[in-house]
Design an enzyme around this catalytic site. Structure first.
Site, PDB file in Angstrom:
ATOM      1  N   SER A 146       0.866  -1.183   0.000  1.00 38.34           N
ATOM      2  CA  SER A 146       0.000   0.000   0.000  1.00 38.34           C
ATOM      3  C   SER A 146       0.903   1.233   0.000  1.00 38.34           C
ATOM      4  O   SER A 146       2.113   1.114   0.249  1.00 38.34           O
ATOM      5  CB  SER A 146      -0.852  -0.034   1.273  1.00 38.34           C
ATOM      6  OG  SER A 146      -1.405   1.228   1.571  1.00 38.34           O
ATOM      7  N   TYR A 159      -2.909  -1.101  10.025  1.00 39.44           N
ATOM      8  CA  TYR A 159      -2.853  -1.259   8.567  1.00 39.44           C
ATOM      9  C   TYR A 159      -1.455  -0.897   8.058  1.00 39.44           C
ATOM     10  O   TYR A 159      -0.848  -1.652   7.286  1.00 39.44           O
ATOM     11  CB  TYR A 159      -3.909  -0.357   7.925  1.00 39.44           C
ATOM     12  CG  TYR A 159      -4.063  -0.543   6.431  1.00 39.44           C
ATOM     13  CD1 TYR A 159      -4.834  -1.582   5.905  1.00 39.44           C
ATOM     14  CD2 TYR A 159      -3.454   0.332   5.534  1.00 39.44           C
ATOM     15  CE1 TYR A 159      -4.981  -1.751   4.537  1.00 39.44           C
ATOM     16  CE2 TYR A 159      -3.598   0.176   4.168  1.00 39.44           C
ATOM     17  CZ  TYR A 159      -4.372  -0.867   3.670  1.00 39.44           C
ATOM     18  OH  TYR A 159      -4.509  -1.028   2.317  1.00 39.44           O
TER      19      TYR A 159
HETATM   20  P1  NDP Z   1     -11.773  -5.177  -1.279  1.00 39.92           P
HETATM   21  O1  NDP Z   1     -12.434  -4.914   0.018  1.00 39.92           O
HETATM   22  O2  NDP Z   1     -12.510  -4.968  -2.557  1.00 39.92           O
HETATM   23  O3  NDP Z   1     -11.138  -6.635  -1.316  1.00 39.92           O
HETATM   24  C1  NDP Z   1     -10.621  -7.250  -0.194  1.00 39.92           C
HETATM   25  C2  NDP Z   1     -10.646  -8.740  -0.451  1.00 39.92           C
HETATM   26  O4  NDP Z   1     -10.049  -9.431   0.646  1.00 39.92           O
HETATM   27  C3  NDP Z   1     -12.043  -9.274  -0.614  1.00 39.92           C
HETATM   28  O5  NDP Z   1     -12.071 -10.013  -1.826  1.00 39.92           O
HETATM   29  C4  NDP Z   1     -12.255 -10.182   0.588  1.00 39.92           C
HETATM   30  O6  NDP Z   1     -13.017 -11.314   0.217  1.00 39.92           O
HETATM   31  C5  NDP Z   1     -10.829 -10.573   0.924  1.00 39.92           C
HETATM   32  N1  NDP Z   1     -10.636 -10.923   2.335  1.00 39.92           N
HETATM   33  C6  NDP Z   1     -10.699 -10.098   3.413  1.00 39.92           C
HETATM   34  N2  NDP Z   1     -10.498 -10.802   4.546  1.00 39.92           N
HETATM   35  C7  NDP Z   1     -10.296 -12.089   4.181  1.00 39.92           C
HETATM   36  C8  NDP Z   1     -10.046 -13.294   4.887  1.00 39.92           C
HETATM   37  N3  NDP Z   1      -9.937 -13.306   6.227  1.00 39.92           N
HETATM   38  N4  NDP Z   1      -9.905 -14.438   4.187  1.00 39.92           N
HETATM   39  C9  NDP Z   1     -10.013 -14.445   2.829  1.00 39.92           C
HETATM   40  N5  NDP Z   1     -10.238 -13.339   2.100  1.00 39.92           N
HETATM   41  C10 NDP Z   1     -10.380 -12.171   2.770  1.00 39.92           C
HETATM   42  O7  NDP Z   1     -10.478  -4.240  -1.232  1.00 39.92           O
HETATM   43  P2  NDP Z   1      -9.337  -3.862  -2.260  1.00 39.92           P
HETATM   44  O8  NDP Z   1      -9.463  -4.571  -3.531  1.00 39.92           O
HETATM   45  O9  NDP Z   1      -9.247  -2.403  -2.236  1.00 39.92           O
HETATM   46  O10 NDP Z   1      -8.058  -4.413  -1.462  1.00 39.92           O
HETATM   47  C11 NDP Z   1      -7.244  -5.487  -1.910  1.00 39.92           C
HETATM   48  C12 NDP Z   1      -5.865  -5.303  -1.332  1.00 39.92           C
HETATM   49  O11 NDP Z   1      -5.287  -4.107  -1.827  1.00 39.92           O
HETATM   50  C13 NDP Z   1      -5.826  -5.210   0.195  1.00 39.92           C
HETATM   51  O12 NDP Z   1      -4.693  -5.877   0.679  1.00 39.92           O
HETATM   52  C14 NDP Z   1      -5.698  -3.719   0.420  1.00 39.92           C
HETATM   53  O13 NDP Z   1      -5.091  -3.427   1.643  1.00 39.92           O
HETATM   54  C15 NDP Z   1      -4.817  -3.332  -0.748  1.00 39.92           C
HETATM   55  N6  NDP Z   1      -4.850  -1.915  -1.097  1.00 39.92           N
HETATM   56  C16 NDP Z   1      -5.971  -1.313  -1.552  1.00 39.92           C
HETATM   57  C17 NDP Z   1      -5.934   0.031  -1.893  1.00 39.92           C
HETATM   58  C18 NDP Z   1      -7.107   0.753  -2.452  1.00 39.92           C
HETATM   59  O14 NDP Z   1      -7.019   1.971  -2.654  1.00 39.92           O
HETATM   60  N7  NDP Z   1      -8.203   0.103  -2.724  1.00 39.92           N
HETATM   61  C19 NDP Z   1      -4.718   0.840  -1.722  1.00 39.92           C
HETATM   62  C20 NDP Z   1      -3.600   0.090  -1.240  1.00 39.92           C
HETATM   63  C21 NDP Z   1      -3.670  -1.228  -0.928  1.00 39.92           C
HETATM   64  P3  NDP Z   1     -14.171 -11.946   1.201  1.00 39.92           P
HETATM   65  O15 NDP Z   1     -14.980 -10.804   1.691  1.00 39.92           O
HETATM   66  O16 NDP Z   1     -14.878 -12.915   0.326  1.00 39.92           O
HETATM   67  O17 NDP Z   1     -13.415 -12.647   2.282  1.00 39.92           O
END
Ligand code: NDP
Length: 256
Positions: A146, A159
Site C-alpha cells: 500500500s 494497517y
Molecule cells: P476489497 O475490500 O474490494 O477486497 C478485499 C478482499 O479481501 C475481498 O475479496 C475479501 O473477500 C478478501 N478478504 C478479506 N479478509 C479475508 C479473509 N480473512 N480471508 C479471505 N479473504 C479475505 O479491497 P481492495 O481490492 O481495495 O483491497 C485489496 C488489497 O489491496 C488489500 O490488501 C488492500 O489493503 C490493498 N490496497 C488497496 C488500496 C485501495 O485503494 N483500494 C490501496 C492500497 C492497498 P471476502 O470478503 O470474500 O473474504
C-alpha cells in the site's frame, strides 16, 4: 523480448481476495494471459460470480472458500488447488482489511485482526504453496502492500504496520527462495476505487478531492490498472526481478 515472456498458459495462480477489487483485476489479467485461477475468499457467492466471469472469458477457474487467517484452512486450500488444478505456480497475497482509528482508540482485537488478515495470511499462504512451487521448479509470489508501506496516516496504525511488514516479508522470501527459482515482489497500490476505499471516502472528510489533487495522474486508480503488473510479475518477463516493491499509483508516491 518474445511474446512468450508474458505467456502464462499451463500455469496455475491462487489469488486471495480475488473475488473483488484489486484481486479481481489481477485475476482477470492472469486469466487473459493463460493461467488457471483459484479464487480465494470467504464470501462464496462473490467468489462464484468471479469464477463465472473468468470462465466466460475462456479460462479455467475454481473458488476455494477460505479464511486466510486460519492456518489449517490455508493448508487445505493449497492442497485442493494442487489436486484440482494440478500445480501451483503463482500466488497473489491480496486479501486485506482496514479498521480506521488512531492508535489510542484501536483495541487489541482490532489490531490482531488487521495484522492477521493483511500480513500473517501472506506468511501462511506463502509457506503453504512453497513445496508445490519448489517441486514445479519455480514460482512467483506477488504481495499487495500500500502507500501505507511507505507513508504513515493517523487513522492506520495496524494497517500501516501490516503493509510495511509485507514489504519486509517479501524481501525475506525473495532471499530465502531465490535458489528455488521463486521470485517474490510487492505491489504498492495508490488510491484505487474499490469497496475498501468506498468506506474510506465515507469515513474521511475530503478524501476524494485530496486524492485527486495529490495524484499526478489526476484520477483514482481502477482495478483494471492491476492486470499488467500482475502478468509481468507472474511471467518469465520478471525472472530477474525479485524483492522489489513497485508502486502502481498514478505517481502518488513521487509527488512532492
Ligand atoms: P476489497 O475490500 O474490494 O477486497 C478485499 C478482499 O479481501 C475481498 O475479496 C475479501 O473477500 C478478501 N478478504 C478479506 N479478509 C479475508 C479473509 N480473512 N480471508 C479471505 N479473504 C479475505 O479491497 P481492495 O481490492 O481495495 O483491497 C485489496 C488489497 O489491496 C488489500 O490488501 C488492500 O489493503 C490493498 N490496497 C488497496 C488500496 C485501495 O485503494 N483500494 C490501496 C492500497 C492497498 P471476502 O470478503 O470474500 O473474504
Amino acid at each position: 523480448m518474445k511474446a512468450g515472456h508474458f505467456d502464462l498458459s499451463g500455469k496455475v495462480a491462487i489469488v486471495t481476495g480475488g473475488n473483488g477489487g484489486i484481486g479481481l483485476g489481477m485475476a482477470r489479467g492472469l486469466a487473459e494471459a493463460g493461467a488457471a485461477i483459484a479464487i480465494v475468499g470467504r464470501n462464496e457467492a462473490k467468489s462464484q460470480a468471479a469464477v463465472a466471469e473468468i470462465e466466460r472469458s475462456g479460462a479455467r477457474a475454481i473458488s476455494v472458500v477460505t479464511d486466510v487467517t486460519d492456518k489449517a484452512a490455508v493448508a487445505a486450500m493449497a492442497e485442493r488447488v494442487a489436486r484440482e488444478l494440478g500445480r501451483i505456480d503463482i500466488l497473489v497475497n491480496n486479501a486485506g482489511i482496514n479498521i480506521r482509528k488512531p492508535p489510542h482508540a484501536l483495541d487489541i482485537d482490532e489490531w490482531n485482526s488487521v495484522i492477521a488478515t493483511n500480513l500473517t495470511s501472506a506468511f501462511l499462504c506463502s509457506q503453504a504453496v512453497y513445496p508445490a512451487m519448489k517441486a514445479a521448479g519455480g514460482g512467483k509470489i506477488i504481495n499487495i502492500g500500500s502507500m501505507m508501506s511507505i507513508f504513515g496516516a493517523s487513522f492506520a496504525p495496524a494497517y500501516a504496520a501490516s503493509k510495511g511488514g509485507i514489504v519486509q516479508f517479501t524481501r525475506s522470501c525473495a532471499c530465502a527462495w531465490a535458489a528455488d527459482n521463486i521470485q517474490a515482489n510487492a505491489v504498492l497500490p495508490g488510491w484505487i476505487d474499490t469497496d475498501l476505499t468506498k468506506r474510506a471516502r465515507e469515513q474521511i472528510d475530503g478524501l476524494h478531492d485530496r486524492v485527486l489533487a495529490r495524484t499526478p495522474a489526476a484520477r483514482w486508480g481502477g482495478i483494471e490498472d492491476f492486470a499488467g503488473i500482475a502478468v509481468f510479475l507472474a511471467s518469465p518477463a520478471s525472472d530477474f526481478v525479485t524483492g522489489t516493491a513497485i508502486p502502481v499509483d498514478g505517481g502518488y508516491s513521487i509527488m512532492g
